[in-house]
Design a protein around this motif. Structure first.
Motif, mmCIF file in Angstrom:
data_model
loop_
_atom_site.group_PDB
_atom_site.id
_atom_site.type_symbol
_atom_site.label_atom_id
_atom_site.label_comp_id
_atom_site.label_asym_id
_atom_site.label_seq_id
_atom_site.Cartn_x
_atom_site.Cartn_y
_atom_site.Cartn_z
ATOM 1 N N GLU A 143 -8.787 -8.230 -18.008
ATOM 2 C CA GLU A 143 -8.033 -6.977 -18.021
ATOM 3 C C GLU A 143 -7.858 -6.496 -19.458
ATOM 4 N N GLU A 144 -7.676 -5.215 -19.617
ATOM 5 C CA GLU A 144 -7.419 -4.640 -20.934
ATOM 6 C C GLU A 144 -6.108 -3.858 -20.892
ATOM 7 N N PRO A 145 -5.302 -3.935 -21.958
ATOM 8 C CA PRO A 145 -4.018 -3.233 -21.948
ATOM 9 C C PRO A 145 -4.202 -1.720 -22.071
ATOM 10 N N VAL A 146 -3.339 -0.989 -21.415
ATOM 11 C CA VAL A 146 -3.325 0.474 -21.521
ATOM 12 C C VAL A 146 -1.876 0.923 -21.702
ATOM 13 N N ASP A 147 -1.700 1.956 -22.474
ATOM 14 C CA ASP A 147 -0.371 2.497 -22.724
ATOM 15 C C ASP A 147 -0.352 3.946 -22.251
ATOM 16 N N VAL A 148 0.102 4.162 -21.029
ATOM 17 C CA VAL A 148 0.158 5.514 -20.481
ATOM 18 C C VAL A 148 1.533 5.749 -19.851
ATOM 19 N N ARG A 149 1.971 6.991 -19.917
ATOM 20 C CA ARG A 149 3.162 7.374 -19.171
ATOM 21 C C ARG A 149 2.695 8.050 -17.892
ATOM 22 N N ILE A 150 3.278 7.642 -16.786
ATOM 23 C CA ILE A 150 2.862 8.151 -15.482
ATOM 24 C C ILE A 150 3.795 9.276 -15.049
ATOM 25 N N ILE A 151 3.198 10.417 -14.715
ATOM 26 C CA ILE A 151 3.917 11.522 -14.073
ATOM 27 C C ILE A 151 3.190 11.815 -12.770
ATOM 28 N N SER A 152 3.891 11.728 -11.663
ATOM 29 C CA SER A 152 3.275 12.012 -10.369
ATOM 30 C C SER A 152 3.833 13.325 -9.822
ATOM 31 N N ALA A 153 3.070 13.942 -8.948
ATOM 32 C CA ALA A 153 3.493 15.216 -8.364
ATOM 33 C C ALA A 153 2.977 15.315 -6.944
ATOM 34 N N THR A 154 3.745 15.959 -6.107
ATOM 35 C CA THR A 154 3.339 16.191 -4.724
ATOM 36 C C THR A 154 4.208 17.273 -4.107
ATOM 37 N N HIS A 155 3.634 17.991 -3.145
ATOM 38 C CA HIS A 155 4.437 18.967 -2.400
ATOM 39 C C HIS A 155 4.985 18.344 -1.111
ATOM 40 N N LYS A 156 4.601 17.077 -0.853
ATOM 41 C CA LYS A 156 5.080 16.383 0.339
ATOM 42 C C LYS A 156 6.364 15.618 0.032
ATOM 43 N N ASN A 157 7.069 15.239 1.077
ATOM 44 C CA ASN A 157 8.270 14.422 0.945
ATOM 45 C C ASN A 157 7.833 12.955 0.927
ATOM 46 N N LEU A 158 7.848 12.343 -0.276
ATOM 47 C CA LEU A 158 7.361 10.972 -0.395
ATOM 48 C C LEU A 158 8.213 9.986 0.392
ATOM 49 N N ALA A 159 9.528 10.202 0.398
ATOM 50 C CA ALA A 159 10.406 9.298 1.153
ATOM 51 C C ALA A 159 10.037 9.330 2.633
ATOM 52 N N GLN A 160 9.700 10.501 3.122
ATOM 53 C CA GLN A 160 9.288 10.619 4.524
ATOM 54 C C GLN A 160 7.934 9.943 4.745
ATOM 55 N N CYS A 161 7.035 10.040 3.754
ATOM 56 C CA CYS A 161 5.740 9.363 3.855
ATOM 57 C C CYS A 161 5.922 7.845 3.906
ATOM 58 N N VAL A 162 6.923 7.339 3.172
ATOM 59 C CA VAL A 162 7.219 5.900 3.210
ATOM 60 C C VAL A 162 7.676 5.499 4.606
ATOM 61 N N GLU A 163 8.546 6.308 5.201
ATOM 62 C CA GLU A 163 9.040 6.012 6.554
ATOM 63 C C GLU A 163 7.907 6.028 7.568
ATOM 64 N N GLN A 164 6.945 6.924 7.363
ATOM 65 C CA GLN A 164 5.823 7.038 8.309
ATOM 66 C C GLN A 164 4.750 5.977 8.066
ATOM 67 N N GLY A 165 4.861 5.224 6.961
ATOM 68 C CA GLY A 165 3.914 4.160 6.677
ATOM 69 C C GLY A 165 2.666 4.591 5.948
ATOM 70 N N SER A 166 2.597 5.854 5.498
ATOM 71 C CA SER A 166 1.412 6.331 4.790
ATOM 72 C C SER A 166 1.527 6.141 3.280
ATOM 73 N N PHE A 167 2.698 5.716 2.805
ATOM 74 C CA PHE A 167 2.880 5.495 1.370
ATOM 75 C C PHE A 167 3.705 4.233 1.165
ATOM 76 N N ARG A 168 3.266 3.381 0.243
ATOM 77 C CA ARG A 168 3.918 2.101 0.014
ATOM 78 C C ARG A 168 5.303 2.295 -0.606
ATOM 79 N N GLN A 169 6.270 1.542 -0.090
ATOM 80 C CA GLN A 169 7.628 1.658 -0.599
ATOM 81 C C GLN A 169 7.735 1.167 -2.036
#
Length: 494
Positions: free
Chosen positions: A274-300
């Protein structure tokens, strides 16, 4: 312990492990920094009260309390002093909690000195730039987020605070509300502004290529890998990686992404290390991620990792006070050297009455489409063609003059023509369109027929003067000409 060098930035190290504390001190001293160290919360509080620090680095567990307490105290009382935490190996949950409490960044044990140096340099760059709170009179750079409404000003203030942290940010908002613009604004105001900003549309990458696109691959790793290639993480190293539409990631890729974010290391396809990386993560979506977690399509666990800080963008309908400024900016971009685009009276008021389900992106599309129909760069109300205001509603049915023949208007029956002739003599209004006994077999054809009928009526009333007919219909001359070509309406021979 205290070590001084003239005019060097000062760092406070808080850790009860003597060996680790000494390692941190020596590393920081080699970077040319002043270092104070403390073993307990009480000692750290005393040093903070007596001196000013450009960075505080604290362990999470101390003999007389938790480093989390120090994070909250420094964040509240010393707003311009970033504080970072040292977490135990595998304690990703503690790192997330610290980031939510206001920590600038974190580093895991065993401490990787190269990552430590990068983090310290990022923190010191924050203090090297004047804070807007300390210098309110200084001219602020132009914001990518246009407008001066209360909601947009609050959003800018929130972005200014978030830019001083390295915590992952989840941007939510409707499609077209400006999520990527907000992400770029955060990056531009952060200490990473001089480094790359890489935006990735997670929904546009085929699943079979995702790992190679994100992490890169070695030469010969698979058929077609003729050369070694870096992935998105390597390309964004030192900067910001934006994961747009992150909810569209398949579950298999979510697992690999979670490890890369937690360990800050990636392994190319075909590599053994593995090689180290230094990145800041910014995510974006128009969906409700919490709802996607409840539906099982997105990891908690990935949701927990990405959603450290949530930034919600308002839709355009909630900041209509900015409509004039947004419109001016879009028209300035659409204009050319020869033609300066402008709005006719009443256009802005018409736009204010529209709900903009597509937000700012839809406003851009509306104005660009209207400009195509506008005469001499002047956009009229009829050029907007807003949804919910079709041509059939823009004009009440006009009377058909007696001089117009049935042959020239094939959509009318002989009875209709007779009625129209009588109506033109007796009353200024035309009979209403006939009621449907049954639904049309083709809705587009039926609507085209109605539109054709209305255009023919207007042309007949004006003796085929297309300029006057366009005014009757409430549209531009260019738009009428386009509709006549589309519907194959031709001027009758003399």
């Amino acid at each position: 312990m205290s070590v001084r060098s003239p005019r060097a930035p000062r760092v406070l190290v808080v850790d009860d492990e003597a060996d680790l504390r000494e390692l941190l001190e020596l590393t920081l001293l080699k970077m040319g920094l002043d270092v104070d160290s403390a073993e307990t919360l009480a000692q750290a509080r005393g040093l903070l009260a007596a001196s000013e620090y450009q960075l505080v680095l604290t362990d999470m567990r101390l003999p007389d309390g938790l480093g989390l307490e120090l994070v909250r105290e420094v964040t509240a009382a010393y707003k311009n002093t970033p504080v970072a935490v040292v977490t135990a190996f595998g304690s990703a949950d503690n790192a997330v909690i610290a980031l939510k409490a206001g920590a600038f960044d974190y580093i895991s044990k065993p401490v990787a000195l190269d990552q430590l140096r990068v983090m310290v340099q990022s923190a010191l760059r924050l203090n090297a730039e004047p804070s807007p709170e300390l210098a309110p009179s200084a001219a602020a750079p132009a914001s990518r987020l246009r407008g001066h409404s209360a909601v947009i000003q609050a959003l800018r203030a929130q972005i200014a605070r978030l830019a001083r942290s390295m915590a992952p940010i989840a941007i939510t908002g409707e499609s077209g509300s400006g999520k990527e613009l907000a992400a770029r604004e955060i990056h531009a105001q952060s200490s990473r502004a001089g480094k790359p900003f890489i935006a990735v549309n997670c929904g546009a990458i085929p699943e079979a290529l995702m790992e190679a696109e994100f992490f890169g691959y070695r030469k010969g790793a698979f058929t077609g890998a003729a050369d070694e290639r870096d992935g998105f993480f390597q390309a964004a190293n030192g900067g910001t990686l934006m994961l747009d539409e992150v909810a569209d990631l398949p579950l298999a890729m979510q697992v690999k992404l979670l490890r890369a974010i937690q360990e800050r290391r990636v392994r190319k396809i075909g590599a053994t290390a593995e090689e180290p990386v230094d990145v800041r993560i910014i995510s974006a979506t128009h969906k409700n991620l919490a709802q996607c977690v409840e539906q099982g399509s997105f990891r908690q666990d990935l949701f927990y990792r990405l959603n450290v800080i949530e930034l919600s963008l308002p839709p355009l309908r909630e900041r209509l006070d900015d409509l004039g400024e947004l419109t001016d900016a879009i028209l300035a971009r659409l204009g050319t050297f020869e033609h300066q685009v402008r709005l006719a009276p009443g256009v802005l008021e018409t736009l204010r009455g529209y709900s903009f389900p597509g937000n700012v992106r839809e406003l851009e599309n509306i104005l660009e489409r209207a400009l195509a129909f506008a005469d001499d760069g002047v956009i009229e109300v009829g050029d907007l063609a807003l949804k919910g205001a079709p041509l059939a509603e823009a004009m009440a049915p006009s009377p058909m003059p007696a001089t117009w023949s049935v042959a020239a208007a094939p959509v009318m029956s002989a009875t209709s023509a007779t009625s129209a002739t009588s109506a033109s003599a007796d009353a200024p209004s035309a009979p209403p369109l006939p009621q449907l006994d049954a639904l049309p077999c083709s809705l587009p054809d039926y609507l085209n027929q109605i539109e054709r009928d209305l255009i023919l009526r207007a042309l007949a009333q004006t003796q085929f003067n297309r300029t006057q007919a366009a005014q009757l219909l409430g549209i531009s001359f260019r738009q009428l000409r386009y509709q006549m070509q589309k519907l194959n309406i031709q001027e009758p021979e003399a």
